[in-house]
Design a protein around this motif. Structure first.
Motif, mmCIF file in Angstrom:
data_model
loop_
_atom_site.group_PDB
_atom_site.id
_atom_site.type_symbol
_atom_site.label_atom_id
_atom_site.label_comp_id
_atom_site.label_asym_id
_atom_site.label_seq_id
_atom_site.Cartn_x
_atom_site.Cartn_y
_atom_site.Cartn_z
ATOM 1 N N ALA A 1 0.976 -13.127 0.814
ATOM 2 C CA ALA A 1 2.425 -13.083 0.578
ATOM 3 C C ALA A 1 3.011 -12.025 1.486
ATOM 4 O O ALA A 1 2.463 -10.930 1.606
ATOM 5 N N PRO A 2 4.108 -12.325 2.153
ATOM 6 C CA PRO A 2 4.725 -11.328 3.040
ATOM 7 C C PRO A 2 5.320 -10.173 2.240
ATOM 8 O O PRO A 2 5.838 -10.371 1.141
ATOM 9 N N LYS A 3 5.240 -8.973 2.801
ATOM 10 C CA LYS A 3 5.791 -7.795 2.133
ATOM 11 C C LYS A 3 7.129 -7.371 2.720
ATOM 12 O O LYS A 3 7.999 -6.892 2.002
ATOM 13 N N ASP A 4 7.284 -7.520 4.008
ATOM 14 C CA ASP A 4 8.516 -7.078 4.661
ATOM 15 C C ASP A 4 9.538 -8.219 4.728
ATOM 16 O O ASP A 4 10.554 -8.182 4.053
ATOM 17 N N ASN A 5 9.256 -9.217 5.518
ATOM 18 C CA ASN A 5 10.138 -10.370 5.639
ATOM 19 C C ASN A 5 9.731 -11.408 4.600
ATOM 20 O O ASN A 5 8.924 -12.291 4.863
ATOM 21 N N GLN A 6 10.292 -11.274 3.381
ATOM 22 C CA GLN A 6 9.899 -12.134 2.273
ATOM 23 C C GLN A 6 10.673 -13.441 2.339
ATOM 24 O O GLN A 6 11.657 -13.655 1.644
ATOM 25 N N SER A 7 10.185 -14.307 3.215
ATOM 26 C CA SER A 7 10.843 -15.584 3.482
ATOM 27 C C SER A 7 9.804 -16.544 4.027
ATOM 28 O O SER A 7 8.639 -16.174 4.254
ATOM 29 N N ALA A 8 10.232 -17.789 4.234
ATOM 30 C CA ALA A 8 9.324 -18.761 4.848
ATOM 31 C C ALA A 8 8.859 -18.273 6.216
ATOM 32 O O ALA A 8 7.682 -18.389 6.566
ATOM 33 N N GLU A 9 9.782 -17.698 6.977
ATOM 34 C CA GLU A 9 9.425 -17.168 8.301
ATOM 35 C C GLU A 9 8.379 -16.061 8.168
ATOM 36 O O GLU A 9 7.450 -15.965 8.981
ATOM 37 N N ALA B 1 27.009 -8.115 2.162
ATOM 38 C CA ALA B 1 25.671 -7.528 2.269
ATOM 39 C C ALA B 1 24.640 -8.616 2.066
ATOM 40 O O ALA B 1 24.897 -9.633 1.416
ATOM 41 N N ASN B 2 23.467 -8.380 2.639
ATOM 42 C CA ASN B 2 22.329 -9.275 2.463
ATOM 43 C C ASN B 2 21.184 -8.440 1.906
ATOM 44 O O ASN B 2 20.758 -7.460 2.534
ATOM 45 N N ALA B 3 20.716 -8.789 0.723
ATOM 46 C CA ALA B 3 19.636 -8.028 0.101
ATOM 47 C C ALA B 3 18.403 -8.058 0.999
ATOM 48 O O ALA B 3 17.913 -9.126 1.371
ATOM 49 N N LYS B 4 17.907 -6.878 1.367
ATOM 50 C CA LYS B 4 16.749 -6.798 2.250
ATOM 51 C C LYS B 4 15.488 -7.305 1.572
ATOM 52 O O LYS B 4 14.580 -7.830 2.218
ATOM 53 N N VAL B 5 15.420 -7.120 0.255
ATOM 54 C CA VAL B 5 14.270 -7.578 -0.525
ATOM 55 C C VAL B 5 14.802 -8.447 -1.661
ATOM 56 O O VAL B 5 15.718 -8.025 -2.376
ATOM 57 N N PRO B 6 14.261 -9.672 -1.851
ATOM 58 C CA PRO B 6 14.807 -10.585 -2.863
ATOM 59 C C PRO B 6 14.319 -10.271 -4.270
ATOM 60 O O PRO B 6 13.735 -11.113 -4.960
ATOM 61 N N THR B 7 14.546 -9.047 -4.708
ATOM 62 C CA THR B 7 14.172 -8.603 -6.049
ATOM 63 C C THR B 7 15.409 -8.016 -6.708
ATOM 64 O O THR B 7 16.386 -7.682 -6.028
ATOM 65 N N PRO B 8 15.390 -7.837 -8.048
ATOM 66 C CA PRO B 8 16.525 -7.170 -8.686
ATOM 67 C C PRO B 8 16.827 -5.812 -8.059
ATOM 68 O O PRO B 8 17.996 -5.485 -7.813
ATOM 69 N N ASP B 9 15.794 -5.024 -7.752
ATOM 70 C CA ASP B 9 16.025 -3.722 -7.120
ATOM 71 C C ASP B 9 16.681 -3.872 -5.754
ATOM 72 O O ASP B 9 17.594 -3.112 -5.396
ATOM 73 N N GLY B 10 16.226 -4.847 -4.973
ATOM 74 C CA GLY B 10 16.799 -5.061 -3.649
ATOM 75 C C GLY B 10 18.242 -5.514 -3.713
ATOM 76 O O GLY B 10 19.077 -5.091 -2.904
ATOM 77 N N ILE B 11 18.559 -6.365 -4.683
ATOM 78 C CA ILE B 11 19.937 -6.848 -4.832
ATOM 79 C C ILE B 11 20.840 -5.712 -5.311
ATOM 80 O O ILE B 11 21.957 -5.539 -4.824
ATOM 81 N N ALA B 12 20.338 -4.926 -6.269
ATOM 82 C CA ALA B 12 21.121 -3.785 -6.755
ATOM 83 C C ALA B 12 21.386 -2.791 -5.634
ATOM 84 O O ALA B 12 22.480 -2.212 -5.535
ATOM 85 N N ALA B 13 20.385 -2.595 -4.766
ATOM 86 C CA ALA B 13 20.575 -1.680 -3.635
ATOM 87 C C ALA B 13 21.649 -2.196 -2.685
ATOM 88 O O ALA B 13 22.474 -1.421 -2.170
#
Length: 285
Positions: free
Chosen positions: A118-126, A260-272
């Motif tokens: 599972a990707p850690k940085d770019n959490q996407s299909a890419e 804004a675009n959440a850098k990480v697709p998690t609740p913490d990333g969205i809140a940030a």
């Protein structure tokens, strides 16, 4: 930055059950989460093809299973229940599992399914394609009917033999009750299930937007961005927060400014992402 969320009213365009983790975090940070479901999910029309693919999975025909969304995991959970089994039991010991986002990974692990990649940085299909090194392997990729081809094509270009099958259909909310895909997933290990946030009807959301009383709207997918463009514009003073580059790109293509675009697709990333937007505005209303 968390203080900038105090008193902010944030609209989450997911059903209440899917919005709970983010809503719980926003509440703890002093914001008021609201939900407006815009998209929903129905079982795949071609159940025969899906069942055949799962039969092959159980029989060990695939080296890898790629779970690209929580909704795919809901499908597998429902199918396992129909077979009197568990999701983990559908996946042979020799089949490795890859996923994209942290939510999917946590849900898989809560079901006793180990995640190999599972990707850690770019959490996407890419991001997953960029990590992929397995060649001449058989891959099962269950996806939404409207899934972009990038993941399938990227894995194939990397040398995988990919079998893609429609796992579910994305539809406007609400799905037909008899077709709705709604299998429950366990909470992540060590986490309880938070209470459901307040849900708005479309007319209520329209009135709130017109009154300027919603500070931000969160879209988790390109399909959500399309629905926002079709049903909620103009947004007025409400800021659009995207989860992931595809969602941001879809919003931009439809004329919605992305705050804004959440850098990480998690609740913490969205809140940030939300906190950064409001902090930059000086926390003024």
């Amino acid at each position: 930055m968390a203080g900038s969320l105090v008193g902010r009213r944030v609209l989450i365009t997911r059903s209440a059950d899917r919005a709970r983790p983010l809503a719980s975090l926003l509440s703890s940070l002093g914001a008021e989460p609201l939900v407006l479901p815009l998209i929903d999910f129905e079982r795949a029309t071609d159940q025969a093809a899906l069942d055949a693919a799962l039969d092959d999975l159980v029989a060990g025909a695939y080296d890898w299973l790629v779970i690209s969304s929580i909704t795919t995991l809901r499908m597998i959970t429902e199918k396992a229940a129909q077979r009197g089994s568990t999701p983990a039991a559908l996946i042979p010991a020799g089949t490795r599992v890859a996923t994209i986002g942290p939510s999917s990974r946590q849900a898989l692990e809560a079901l006793g399914i180990p995640v190999t990649l599972a990707p850690k940085d770019n959490q996407s299909a890419e991001g997953l394609v960029a990590l992929w090194t397995a060649k001449r392997v058989r891959v099962l990729l269950p996806q939404a009917d409207i899934a972009a081809p990038g993941l399938r094509e990227g894995l194939a270009a990397a040398g995988a033999d990919v079998t893609s099958v429609i796992a579910y259909h994305t539809v406007d909310y609400p799905a037909r009750a008899e077709r709705r895909l709604a299998a429950d997933l366990p909470p992540a290990v060590g986490r309880s299930t938070p209470a459901a946030p307040q849900e708005l009807s479309p007319p209520q959301a329209r009135r709130e937007l017109d009154a300027g009383t919603i500070d931000a709207v969160v879209a988790a997918s390109p399909s959500a961005a399309r629905r926002i463009a079709a049903t909620l514009l103009p947004l007025g003073r409400c800021r659009f927060i995207a989860i992931g580059r595809p969602t941001a790109a879809e919003a931009t293509a439809r004329g919605i400014p992305v705050a804004a675009n959440a850098k990480v697709p998690t609740p913490d990333g969205i809140a940030a992402a939300l906190g950064a937007v409001f902090a930059n505005e000086g926390n003024t209303r």
